[in-house]
Motif scaffolding. Structure first.
Motif, PDB file in Angstrom:
ATOM      1  N   SER A  79       0.847  -1.199   0.000  1.00  0.00           N
ATOM      2  CA  SER A  79       0.000   0.000   0.000  1.00  0.00           C
ATOM      3  C   SER A  79       0.881   1.247   0.000  1.00  0.00           C
ATOM      4  CB  SER A  79      -0.881   0.028   1.247  1.00  0.00           C
ATOM      5  OG  SER A  79      -0.071   0.227   2.401  1.00  0.00           O
ATOM      6  N   LYS A  89      -1.091   2.896  -5.369  1.00  0.00           N
ATOM      7  CA  LYS A  89      -2.272   3.185  -6.201  1.00  0.00           C
ATOM      8  C   LYS A  89      -2.183   2.668  -7.640  1.00  0.00           C
ATOM      9  CE  LYS A  89      -4.495   6.614  -3.351  1.00  0.00           C
ATOM     10  NZ  LYS A  89      -3.845   7.509  -2.405  1.00  0.00           N
ATOM     11  N   GLU A  93       4.788  15.544  -1.666  1.00  0.00           N
ATOM     12  CA  GLU A  93       4.074  15.084  -2.855  1.00  0.00           C
ATOM     13  C   GLU A  93       4.345  16.131  -3.951  1.00  0.00           C
ATOM     14  OE1 GLU A  93      -0.329  14.114  -1.647  1.00  0.00           O
ATOM     15  OE2 GLU A  93       0.602  15.294  -0.098  1.00  0.00           O
ATOM     16  N   VAL A 124       2.617   8.274  -4.650  1.00  0.00           N
ATOM     17  CA  VAL A 124       1.591   7.237  -4.533  1.00  0.00           C
ATOM     18  C   VAL A 124       0.393   7.559  -5.420  1.00  0.00           C
ATOM     19  CG1 VAL A 124      -0.091   6.214  -2.931  1.00  0.00           C
ATOM     20  CG2 VAL A 124       2.320   6.405  -2.269  1.00  0.00           C
ATOM     21  N   GLN A 125       0.014   8.837  -5.459  1.00  0.00           N
ATOM     22  CA  GLN A 125      -1.142   9.221  -6.274  1.00  0.00           C
ATOM     23  C   GLN A 125      -0.733   9.759  -7.654  1.00  0.00           C
ATOM     24  OE1 GLN A 125      -5.214  11.889  -5.647  1.00  0.00           O
ATOM     25  NE2 GLN A 125      -4.120  11.141  -3.892  1.00  0.00           N
ATOM     26  N   PHE A 130      -0.629  14.602   2.417  1.00  0.00           N
ATOM     27  CA  PHE A 130      -1.225  13.343   2.867  1.00  0.00           C
ATOM     28  C   PHE A 130      -0.267  12.213   2.540  1.00  0.00           C
ATOM     29  CE2 PHE A 130      -3.631   9.446   2.551  1.00  0.00           C
ATOM     30  CZ  PHE A 130      -4.360   9.467   3.725  1.00  0.00           C
ATOM     31  N   HIS A 131       0.139  11.465   3.562  1.00  0.00           N
ATOM     32  CA  HIS A 131       1.063  10.359   3.330  1.00  0.00           C
ATOM     33  C   HIS A 131       0.574   9.028   3.897  1.00  0.00           C
ATOM     34  CE1 HIS A 131       3.973  13.079   1.578  1.00  0.00           C
ATOM     35  NE2 HIS A 131       3.879  13.867   2.635  1.00  0.00           N
ATOM     36  N   GLY A 132      -0.577   9.027   4.551  1.00  0.00           N
ATOM     37  CA  GLY A 132      -1.111   7.760   5.045  1.00  0.00           C
ATOM     38  C   GLY A 132      -1.559   7.849   6.494  1.00  0.00           C
TER      39      GLY A 132
HETATM   40  C1  LIG Z   1      -3.442   7.389  -0.985  1.00  0.00           C
HETATM   41  C2  LIG Z   1      -2.143   7.980  -0.590  1.00  0.00           C
HETATM   42  C3  LIG Z   1      -1.340   7.407   0.407  1.00  0.00           C
HETATM   43  C4  LIG Z   1      -1.790   6.222   1.213  1.00  0.00           C
HETATM   44  O1  LIG Z   1      -1.935   5.103   0.417  1.00  0.00           O
HETATM   45  P1  LIG Z   1      -2.752   3.809   0.964  1.00  0.00           P
HETATM   46  O2  LIG Z   1      -2.601   2.821  -0.146  1.00  0.00           O
HETATM   47  O3  LIG Z   1      -4.150   4.258   1.209  1.00  0.00           O
HETATM   48  O4  LIG Z   1      -2.084   3.352   2.199  1.00  0.00           O
HETATM   49  C5  LIG Z   1      -0.108   7.978   0.652  1.00  0.00           C
HETATM   50  N1  LIG Z   1       0.312   9.054  -0.040  1.00  0.00           N
HETATM   51  C6  LIG Z   1      -0.421   9.626  -0.999  1.00  0.00           C
HETATM   52  C7  LIG Z   1       0.112  10.796  -1.750  1.00  0.00           C
HETATM   53  C8  LIG Z   1      -1.681   9.127  -1.303  1.00  0.00           C
HETATM   54  O5  LIG Z   1      -2.437   9.721  -2.241  1.00  0.00           O
END
Ligand SMILES: *Cc1c(COP(=O)(O)O)cnc(C)c1O
Length: 378
Positions: free
Chosen positions: A92, A237, A175, A210-211, A123-125
């Motif tokens: 994840s 993601k 990010e 991640v996004q 946002f990092h989790g």
């Molecule tokens: C969604 C997200 C996370 C967390 O990912 P999960 O798979 O929900 O644990 C971390 N960082 C960013 C930038 C995200 O968009």
């Protein structure tokens, strides 16, 4: 009973195909959420389905005590596309961030530093480590004390950054495009400044892609849009197209973990990595990436036209197929209205509608979206 940690809509989906989802009454919805930037090739892409079936009949899971072919292949592909050296697989985005934070702290042991800087609105989790670098008081407040030695600073603010960076900092996490926080791309000169300061103070630069990674911006890695190469990249993601997979990638400098330092039971198992391999082959093609940029231009042009007509639209933001529409009206109401009109969208922050459709979205589907959205914004 499912624990009440989400405010869910009263709707249940049973099937997905491409850019569309179908509910249990057979109603069809245009999906511009894509599992929040996860279903990068849409729902049930035929090549992913084929691979899942074939792999499902040969090997699902083995321990990371042993090698597996698809994990090796995936690591080679991800490295070849990057400027980096090695990959760790997890399940994840949160886990990718956790791993990156451990890399940062271990790296800091050599340089006698331990502070980690992060940005407001990031946002990092949700795990305690990742939450400790998530710049949203709303998410942090009920779970304090969080991990020590982290500090939040304003985004796109050189002066505040200059005041905070020093030899006590082991890493800066950011990010390149803040997702959850409202689709806010980082200023490229601010980013270059961060890179310069990180190098000067021997701190690692961690990009949470991640996004925004895996083609979302029209470049395979989001950092390739900018002139700055991070030391660590977090992915999840879009990497699995719907299967749970995450990864963090490090360059030579950040390749500090040794046997025993980190692990994951499921991380990079044959089932998820076989599917991810096929996805990467499709998404990394230059022609595919170019189409993302073209579709982005087209969608933004339509949105700018709408903005010119509607006072309630303040700003069109974002890069590639990660687009924010900042509005003056209640975003929650728009999202609900959209659902009633068979369109799935999601907010990002208080006043931004987030569009993260499958990367395979067509021009016709974009037109369909714009038609519905225009009626919503009336
Ligand atoms: C969604 C997200 C996370 C967390 O990912 P999960 O798979 O929900 O644990 C971390 N960082 C960013 C930038 C995200 O968009």
């Amino acid at each position: 009973m499912i624990m009440k940690t989400y405010n869910r809509f009263e709707i249940e989906f049973v099937k997905g195909k491409g850019c569309y989802l179908y509910d249990n009454e057979g109603e069809k919805y245009l999906d511009f959420v894509a599992g929040i930037a996860v279903n990068s090739l849409g729902h049930c892409h035929p090549e992913l389905v084929k691979t899942l079936k074939t792999q499902g009949e040969s090997l699902w899971h083995i321990s990371n005590l042993y090698y597996n072919k698809s994990q090796k292949e995936l690591s080679e592909k991800l490295i070849k596309l990057s400027d980096h050296q090695s990959v760790f697989f997890c399940n994840s985005g949160t886990e990718a961030v956790e791993g990156a934070l451990k890399v940062a702290r271990k790296y800091g042991k050599k340089t006698n530093s331990s502070k980690i800087l992060y940005f407001n609105n990031s946002f990092h989790g949700r795990s305690l480590g990742a939450l400790s670098v998530t710049g949203r008081e709303k998410y942090q407040k009920d779970f304090k004390p969080l991990i020590q030695g982290t500090q939040s600073i304003p985004f796109n603010d050189k002066e505040k950054f200059a005041e905070s960076i020093g030899d006590d900092v082991c890493a800066v996490i950011l990010e390149p495009i803040q997702g959850e926080g409202g689709i806010n791309p980082i200023d490229s000169d601010f980013l270059s400044y961060i890179k310069e300061k990180c190098d000067a103070h021997n701190a690692l630069l961690i990009f949470d892609e991640v996004q925004c990674g895996i083609g979302r911006t029209g470049a395979f890695y989001a950092y390739q849009i900018y002139d700055v190469v991070p030391d660590v990249i977090c992915l999840a993601k879009g990497l699995g197209g719907g299967l749970p997979i995450g990864a963090f990638i490090v360059n030579k400098k950040a390749d500090v973990l040794v046997p025993g330092d980190h692990g994951s039971t499921y991380g990079g198992n044959p089932l998820v990595t076989s599917v991810s391999n096929v996805l990467i082959d499709i998404v990394s093609k230059q022609s595919f990436l170019n189409q993302i940029t073209e579709k982005s231009k087209y969608l933004k042009k339509q949105l700018e036209k709408l903005k010119a007509k509607k006072d309630s639209i303040v700003k069109i933001k974002g890069i590639g197929l990660m687009i924010g529409i900042e509005v003056t009206t209640d975003v929650k109401a728009i999202v609900k209205d959209a659902l009633d009109n068979k369109l799935l969208i999601v907010n990002a922050g208080k006043n931004t509608i987030r569009l993260v459709p499958p990367l395979t979205v067509t021009k016709e589907e974009i037109d369909h979206f714009v038609n519905i959205f225009e009626t919503l914004i009336e």
